[in-house]
Motif scaffolding. Structure first.
Motif, PDB file in Angstrom:
ATOM      1  N   CYS A 312      40.326  29.014  29.715  1.00  0.00           N
ATOM      2  CA  CYS A 312      39.263  29.319  30.049  1.00  0.00           C
ATOM      3  C   CYS A 312      37.962  28.458  28.872  1.00  0.00           C
ATOM      4  CB  CYS A 312      38.869  30.896  29.693  1.00  0.00           C
ATOM      5  SG  CYS A 312      37.056  31.184  30.083  1.00  0.00           S
ATOM      6  N   ILE A 313      37.065  27.906  29.553  1.00  0.00           N
ATOM      7  CA  ILE A 313      36.308  26.912  28.675  1.00  0.00           C
ATOM      8  C   ILE A 313      35.100  27.902  28.025  1.00  0.00           C
ATOM      9  CG2 ILE A 313      34.842  24.688  28.515  1.00  0.00           C
ATOM     10  CD1 ILE A 313      36.486  23.844  31.257  1.00  0.00           C
ATOM     11  N   THR A 314      34.472  28.341  28.938  1.00  0.00           N
ATOM     12  CA  THR A 314      33.300  29.251  28.614  1.00  0.00           C
ATOM     13  C   THR A 314      32.922  30.254  29.450  1.00  0.00           C
ATOM     14  OG1 THR A 314      30.872  28.843  27.915  1.00  0.00           O
ATOM     15  CG2 THR A 314      31.583  27.655  29.456  1.00  0.00           C
ATOM     16  N   LEU A 315      32.100  31.214  28.976  1.00  0.00           N
ATOM     17  CA  LEU A 315      31.534  32.099  30.052  1.00  0.00           C
ATOM     18  C   LEU A 315      30.373  31.795  30.182  1.00  0.00           C
ATOM     19  CD1 LEU A 315      32.845  35.537  28.260  1.00  0.00           C
ATOM     20  CD2 LEU A 315      33.795  34.271  30.263  1.00  0.00           C
ATOM     21  N   THR A 316      29.649  32.180  31.579  1.00  0.00           N
ATOM     22  CA  THR A 316      28.351  31.745  31.726  1.00  0.00           C
ATOM     23  C   THR A 316      27.660  32.914  31.492  1.00  0.00           C
ATOM     24  OG1 THR A 316      28.475  32.738  34.009  1.00  0.00           O
ATOM     25  CG2 THR A 316      29.339  30.699  33.779  1.00  0.00           C
ATOM     26  N   VAL A 317      26.053  32.685  31.488  1.00  0.00           N
ATOM     27  CA  VAL A 317      25.167  33.819  31.312  1.00  0.00           C
ATOM     28  C   VAL A 317      25.381  34.988  32.096  1.00  0.00           C
ATOM     29  CG1 VAL A 317      23.631  32.254  29.967  1.00  0.00           C
ATOM     30  CG2 VAL A 317      23.403  32.738  32.591  1.00  0.00           C
ATOM     31  N   LEU A 322      34.264  30.088  33.420  1.00  0.00           N
ATOM     32  CA  LEU A 322      34.394  28.675  33.775  1.00  0.00           C
ATOM     33  C   LEU A 322      35.809  28.045  33.034  1.00  0.00           C
ATOM     34  CD1 LEU A 322      33.264  26.105  35.165  1.00  0.00           C
ATOM     35  CD2 LEU A 322      32.485  25.201  32.951  1.00  0.00           C
ATOM     36  N   CYS A 323      36.655  27.515  34.108  1.00  0.00           N
ATOM     37  CA  CYS A 323      37.904  27.305  33.651  1.00  0.00           C
ATOM     38  C   CYS A 323      38.515  25.864  34.110  1.00  0.00           C
ATOM     39  CB  CYS A 323      39.079  28.380  34.145  1.00  0.00           C
ATOM     40  SG  CYS A 323      38.465  30.055  34.091  1.00  0.00           S
ATOM     41  N   SER A 324      39.592  25.588  33.668  1.00  0.00           N
ATOM     42  CA  SER A 324      40.098  24.037  33.757  1.00  0.00           C
ATOM     43  C   SER A 324      41.638  24.043  34.470  1.00  0.00           C
ATOM     44  CB  SER A 324      39.860  23.016  32.701  1.00  0.00           C
ATOM     45  OG  SER A 324      40.505  23.447  31.659  1.00  0.00           O
ATOM     46  N   ALA A 325      41.933  23.232  35.209  1.00  0.00           N
ATOM     47  CA  ALA A 325      43.405  23.028  35.608  1.00  0.00           C
ATOM     48  C   ALA A 325      43.765  21.681  35.636  1.00  0.00           C
ATOM     49  CB  ALA A 325      43.475  23.811  37.045  1.00  0.00           C
ATOM     50  N   GLN A 333      40.302  19.860  36.853  1.00  0.00           N
ATOM     51  CA  GLN A 333      39.756  20.606  37.991  1.00  0.00           C
ATOM     52  C   GLN A 333      38.731  21.600  37.251  1.00  0.00           C
ATOM     53  OE1 GLN A 333      39.194  19.990  41.536  1.00  0.00           O
ATOM     54  NE2 GLN A 333      37.674  21.621  41.154  1.00  0.00           N
ATOM     55  N   LEU A 334      37.442  21.926  37.455  1.00  0.00           N
ATOM     56  CA  LEU A 334      36.639  22.752  37.098  1.00  0.00           C
ATOM     57  C   LEU A 334      36.712  23.994  37.979  1.00  0.00           C
ATOM     58  CD1 LEU A 334      33.768  21.027  35.425  1.00  0.00           C
ATOM     59  CD2 LEU A 334      35.967  21.946  34.281  1.00  0.00           C
ATOM     60  N   ILE A 335      37.006  25.154  37.698  1.00  0.00           N
ATOM     61  CA  ILE A 335      37.032  26.503  38.477  1.00  0.00           C
ATOM     62  C   ILE A 335      36.212  27.534  37.913  1.00  0.00           C
ATOM     63  CG2 ILE A 335      38.604  28.162  39.553  1.00  0.00           C
ATOM     64  CD1 ILE A 335      40.809  26.203  39.195  1.00  0.00           C
ATOM     65  N   LEU A 336      35.454  28.183  38.735  1.00  0.00           N
ATOM     66  CA  LEU A 336      34.676  29.221  38.399  1.00  0.00           C
ATOM     67  C   LEU A 336      34.955  30.498  38.631  1.00  0.00           C
ATOM     68  CD1 LEU A 336      31.846  29.637  36.591  1.00  0.00           C
ATOM     69  CD2 LEU A 336      30.666  30.172  38.968  1.00  0.00           C
ATOM     70  N   TYR A 337      35.530  31.390  38.054  1.00  0.00           N
ATOM     71  CA  TYR A 337      35.799  32.626  38.341  1.00  0.00           C
ATOM     72  C   TYR A 337      35.090  33.881  38.056  1.00  0.00           C
ATOM     73  CZ  TYR A 337      39.096  36.693  38.292  1.00  0.00           C
ATOM     74  OH  TYR A 337      39.422  37.994  38.336  1.00  0.00           O
ATOM     75  N   ASP A 338      35.049  34.673  39.230  1.00  0.00           N
ATOM     76  CA  ASP A 338      34.065  35.952  39.216  1.00  0.00           C
ATOM     77  C   ASP A 338      35.030  36.837  39.223  1.00  0.00           C
ATOM     78  OD1 ASP A 338      32.421  37.860  39.621  1.00  0.00           O
ATOM     79  OD2 ASP A 338      31.404  37.092  41.184  1.00  0.00           O
ATOM     80  N   SER A 339      35.057  37.713  37.812  1.00  0.00           N
ATOM     81  CA  SER A 339      36.040  38.791  37.845  1.00  0.00           C
ATOM     82  C   SER A 339      35.481  39.906  38.492  1.00  0.00           C
ATOM     83  CB  SER A 339      35.932  39.191  36.444  1.00  0.00           C
ATOM     84  OG  SER A 339      34.655  39.649  35.944  1.00  0.00           O
ATOM     85  N   GLU A 340      34.292  40.151  38.838  1.00  0.00           N
ATOM     86  CA  GLU A 340      33.799  41.242  39.569  1.00  0.00           C
ATOM     87  C   GLU A 340      34.222  41.184  40.829  1.00  0.00           C
ATOM     88  OE1 GLU A 340      29.612  41.826  39.262  1.00  0.00           O
ATOM     89  OE2 GLU A 340      29.862  42.399  37.097  1.00  0.00           O
ATOM     90  N   ARG A 341      34.361  39.945  41.535  1.00  0.00           N
ATOM     91  CA  ARG A 341      34.912  39.999  43.062  1.00  0.00           C
ATOM     92  C   ARG A 341      36.424  39.317  42.910  1.00  0.00           C
ATOM     93  NH1 ARG A 341      29.483  37.074  45.766  1.00  0.00           N
ATOM     94  NH2 ARG A 341      28.189  38.562  45.390  1.00  0.00           N
ATOM     95  N   ASN A 342      36.752  39.115  41.920  1.00  0.00           N
ATOM     96  CA  ASN A 342      38.211  38.492  41.671  1.00  0.00           C
ATOM     97  C   ASN A 342      38.341  37.413  42.817  1.00  0.00           C
ATOM     98  OD1 ASN A 342      40.832  38.197  40.935  1.00  0.00           O
ATOM     99  ND2 ASN A 342      41.564  39.329  42.874  1.00  0.00           N
ATOM    100  N   GLU A 343      37.147  36.212  42.612  1.00  0.00           N
ATOM    101  CA  GLU A 343      37.118  35.125  43.289  1.00  0.00           C
ATOM    102  C   GLU A 343      37.111  34.139  42.340  1.00  0.00           C
ATOM    103  OE1 GLU A 343      33.851  33.699  46.827  1.00  0.00           O
ATOM    104  OE2 GLU A 343      33.235  34.815  45.091  1.00  0.00           O
ATOM    105  N   TYR A 344      37.742  32.744  43.013  1.00  0.00           N
ATOM    106  CA  TYR A 344      37.883  31.550  42.280  1.00  0.00           C
ATOM    107  C   TYR A 344      37.188  30.465  43.171  1.00  0.00           C
ATOM    108  CZ  TYR A 344      41.743  33.495  39.464  1.00  0.00           C
ATOM    109  OH  TYR A 344      42.232  34.316  38.796  1.00  0.00           O
ATOM    110  N   ILE A 345      36.321  29.633  42.534  1.00  0.00           N
ATOM    111  CA  ILE A 345      35.518  28.803  43.290  1.00  0.00           C
ATOM    112  C   ILE A 345      35.882  27.449  42.634  1.00  0.00           C
ATOM    113  CG2 ILE A 345      33.340  27.929  44.141  1.00  0.00           C
ATOM    114  CD1 ILE A 345      32.436  30.810  44.265  1.00  0.00           C
TER     115      ILE A 345
END
Length: 378
Positions: A312-317, A322-325, A333-345
């Motif tokens: 995990c690189i950072t948390l957004t406001v 914001l993660c990397s693979a 690969q940069l990936i944004l993870y929304d913990s409330e929706r359990n969604e990876y983009i």
């Protein structure tokens, strides 16, 4: 006295109120509507009011992430800025590029109200730049070299921060180095964007060992740095209005090998603990419910990210990860993870072979610096 056409439609104070809720990109276009609108949108008081309306709205919900990627060619470093919107992470915008005659020790050193500071943590008299990526606006800050007799050779790191003095309506850049032994004292200086001048800070600088790349952020009138001192983590604060350093305690951290980082999430102080297991990483998130009250630290949740994500690189406001693979082509690969929706983009590939060559900083869209004389648009 004849009224203008716009005043016949709406009173001027109503127009200002409406404009103060609009995004910065739209306001930049609206400056060309008429001289009155241009003067209003560029006014320092309007910019502050806009921040309290539109800025706080995005700060509590969605912001953006600026990715600053270096490309070195000899002594010339090209800084490319890309912007990722928290609310629409699949779109990555390349917004500006600058060139510096600097070395690899330049990075994003601090952020405040949508601005970030680009400076060196080892070059004392190197150039400093304040950037507002949402409106492609930058301003150079003159260097302030400390007394060479004070410094230890090869073992020091400069720390920087950016803050907003709400009483002076002025942005300030703080530069300091802490005491590295009991026989030495730290030293700090502060730059006023309005006055365009530096001055020495009289407040004692706390002793510390800097964590990571000494990145800082501004929240509730204070600049925050995560440091390690006397065998434990803590936060150094700088009161931007009163020019004094303070300290803030963190909750008890279990495990000596945990990675620790702090962020400003939804206008609150957030602690992220990363615990490495045999085949996974566990991320523990805590929030300070009442700012400045150490007893109000509360653990929110713990998560394990899906397989393939390296860090995990950072948390957004807005509180997203914001993660990397790592990919087979050597890029990340940069990936944004929304913990409330359990969604990876998927956001996109990092524009450097490793993310150690890039700096990523959460920001909010803002008009800040637009009123400062001497700025230039890149």
């Amino acid at each position: 006295m004849m009224m203008s056409y716009e005043e016949e439609l709406l009173p001027h104070d109503v127009i200002i109120e409406i404009l103060s809720w609009l995004p910065p990109k739209k306001l930049l276009k609206f400056r060309s509507v008429c001289k009155s609108w241009n003067s209003t949108i560029s006014n320092a008081k309007f910019i502050v009011e806009h921040q309290s309306h539109f800025g706080n709205l995005t700060n509590n919900n969605n912001g953006c992430i600026v990715i600053a990627t270096r490309k070195d060619s000899g002594s010339l470093t090209s800084l490319k800025l890309s912007l990722v919107q928290d609310s629409n992470p699949e779109m990555v915008y390349d917004i500006m590029e600058s060139k510096f005659d600097v070395t690899e020790c330049y990075s994003i050193m601090g952020s405040c109200n949508g601005l970030f500071c680009w400076a060196s943590f080892r070059i004392d008299d190197g150039p400093i730049q304040l950037c507002n990526p949402s409106i492609r606006w930058t301003t150079l800050v003159p260097p302030f070299p400390f007394n060479k007799n004070f410094l230890f050779p090869h073992v020091f790191r400069y720390c920087y921060g950016v803050g907003f003095d709400r009483f002076a309506i002025d942005y300030k850049v703080v530069k300091f180095i802490g005491p590295l032994s009991d026989s030495r004292h730290g030293i700090a200086a502060i730059y006023s964007v309005m006055a365009k001048s530096w001055k020495i800070v009289n407040s004692p600088v706390p002793s510390y060992l800097i964590c990571g790349f000494s990145w800082s952020f501004f929240l509730h009138g204070f600049i925050h740095w995560l440091v390690y001192s006397h065998k434990k983590y803590k936060i150094i604060l700088f009161d931007i209005c009163n020019n004094v350093f303070r300290e803030m305690q963190l909750p008890v951290i279990n495990g000596d090998n945990n990675e620790i980082s702090i962020y400003a999430v939804k206008n609150s102080l957030c602690l992220l603990e990363t615990k490495t297991e045999v085949d996974s990483k566990i991320y523990h998130v805590s929030i300070m419910k009442e700012y400045g009250i150490a007893e109000s630290w509360t653990k929110q949740f713990s998560i394990v990210l899906k397989n393939g994500i390296s860090k995990c690189i950072t948390l957004t406001v807005g509180g997203k990860f914001l993660c990397s693979a790592e990919k087979s082509n050597g890029l990340s690969q940069l990936i944004l993870y929304d913990s409330e929706r359990n969604e990876y983009i998927n956001v996109g590939e990092a524009q450097a072979p490793t993310l150690t060559c890039a700096n990523i900083c959460p920001l909010v869209a803002t008009l800040q610096l637009l009123d400062v004389v001497g700025n230039y648009r890149n």
